[in-house]
Enzyme design. Sequence first.
Site, short mmCIF file in Angstrom:
data_model
loop_
_atom_site.label_atom_id
_atom_site.label_comp_id
_atom_site.label_asym_id
_atom_site.label_seq_id
_atom_site.Cartn_x
_atom_site.Cartn_y
_atom_site.Cartn_z
N HIS A 129 52.69 -47.03 -0.49
CA HIS A 129 53.82 -47.54 -1.27
C HIS A 129 53.38 -48.34 -2.49
O HIS A 129 54.11 -48.43 -3.48
CB HIS A 129 54.74 -48.38 -0.38
CG HIS A 129 55.40 -47.60 0.70
ND1 HIS A 129 56.13 -48.19 1.70
CD2 HIS A 129 55.45 -46.26 0.95
CE1 HIS A 129 56.58 -47.26 2.53
NE2 HIS A 129 56.19 -46.09 2.09
N LEU A 379 54.08 -46.62 10.25
CA LEU A 379 54.05 -45.65 9.16
C LEU A 379 53.11 -46.08 8.05
O LEU A 379 52.99 -45.41 7.03
CB LEU A 379 55.46 -45.42 8.61
CG LEU A 379 56.48 -44.89 9.62
CD1 LEU A 379 57.87 -44.80 8.99
CD2 LEU A 379 56.07 -43.54 10.15
N PHE A 380 52.45 -47.21 8.22
CA PHE A 380 51.33 -47.65 7.38
C PHE A 380 51.68 -47.76 5.90
O PHE A 380 50.82 -47.51 5.03
CB PHE A 380 50.13 -46.72 7.57
CG PHE A 380 49.88 -46.34 9.00
CD1 PHE A 380 49.77 -47.31 9.99
CD2 PHE A 380 49.79 -45.01 9.37
CE1 PHE A 380 49.55 -46.95 11.32
CE2 PHE A 380 49.58 -44.65 10.70
CZ PHE A 380 49.46 -45.63 11.67
N CYS A 381 52.90 -48.16 5.58
CA CYS A 381 53.34 -48.27 4.18
C CYS A 381 53.07 -46.97 3.41
O CYS A 381 52.77 -46.98 2.22
CB CYS A 381 52.68 -49.45 3.48
SG CYS A 381 53.22 -51.05 4.11
N ALA A 382 53.21 -45.86 4.13
CA ALA A 382 53.07 -44.53 3.51
C ALA A 382 54.06 -43.62 4.23
O ALA A 382 53.69 -42.58 4.78
CB ALA A 382 51.64 -44.02 3.64
#
Length: 458
Positions: A129, A379-382
């Site tokens: 992100h 979701l690992f900022c993705a």
Amino acid sequence: MSVSTAAADQSVCTPLPVLGRDVTVPLVTGGEVTYAALDYAASAPALQRVWDDVAAYAPYYGSVHRGAGYLSQLSTDLFENARRTVAEFLDCRPADQVVFTRSTTDSLNLLARAIPAGCQVFVFETEHHASLLPWQDAQVTYLNAPRTPQQAVETLERALAGRTGSSEGGHGPALVCVTGASNVTGELWPVRELAAAAHAHGARIVLDAAQLAPHHPLSVTDLDVDWVAFSGHKLYAPFGSGVLAGRADWLQAAEPYLAGGGASRKVTRREDGGVAVEWHETAARHEAGSPNVIGAYAIASACKALTEAGWDTLVAREQHLVRTVREGLAEVPEVRILSLFGDDAPRVGVLSFVVEGWNSSHFAAALSAEYGIGVRDGLFCAHPLVRTLLGSDPQTQGECGAPEAAPGEKSLNAIRVSFGAGTPDEHVERFVNAVRELVADGAKWQYRTEDGRCVPAV
């Protein structure tokens, strides 16, 4: 002027010394165990060398660029030397600028503020992100996730060839933003080829190196990227600093990222009652306020430590750890490692996976509570990338789940294990064994959902 620093005593065959390597944590099943920090992709532990260098400097801390006293001069010297050290670490071109920021996110938002009017931005949906979202005020083209490195290059070439708008002499300005190594899969992207494609079509390129810089040698000159951004806290220097380095022209032409002292060269009153400002054209233009000298010095210390340890040695050792994890997980049929480019794609020490019959949050919670292993789930900022890899419905809601869940049950999130220069072999071996035990025997403890997180039931 100089500040004495701790000498690095590092064996080429052992992990680099990091803080926290001897920390013990309690287990819900009783007793304590040495904590296995396997969440380097979020924040890597501080190198002991970095901590010692900062501690040696701390008594001499002073204001930067604003004082005639000895400590102020010393701090200014350290700050500007840190800039030169980072430029050398990145193999920047002579005319490139190194701007100190707060993080990769801050760096890319700064660049987003500096792009020329009418600039078109091209970014793959697979980005973190930090590099996916800052371009909202520009004309953005989001590119679909490629399934091979060559497809990534071809996708970008088609998009650039079809871009609209023009200025005198051809198309208007364009910028490509791409990661160097995925924060989800750890896979290396074809940066040099993407840069060549961008430049062939009159575009510039910025490299998100947050996951590349701590794991792999990085040359701005060799890759031929226009800018590179990374964070100190992923580079073993967790003191709130980051870097944006690259071409100066767009940065010099843009209004300062922040208006204030340090960015201004001259301020005068106008006849109409307002103020007139002349801004610096150096990196100071985008470093308003009192600089984070400790953060910059810590990054420089980490750059020196990694360079002195030798990238050939660091990369070879990390690849040994990658093989240990991949081969161990491959022996568990219920585990699926997530990948865009396939099993043979080169990667850094970052892997994400799901376990059949388990919700990922539950699995990660059990690794922590029962084995003292720290990984990440989510979701690992993705978000677009992980959902693409999982084949998830974007509206699906995740819950804590249970090991008895029906085989094949979809989980909204995944589990990520990440490691680096400070990771002992024992930590990844314990992780692999813990995965085997949890899949074979289930969790030993009961878990519940609390504030959206899976936690041990009291």
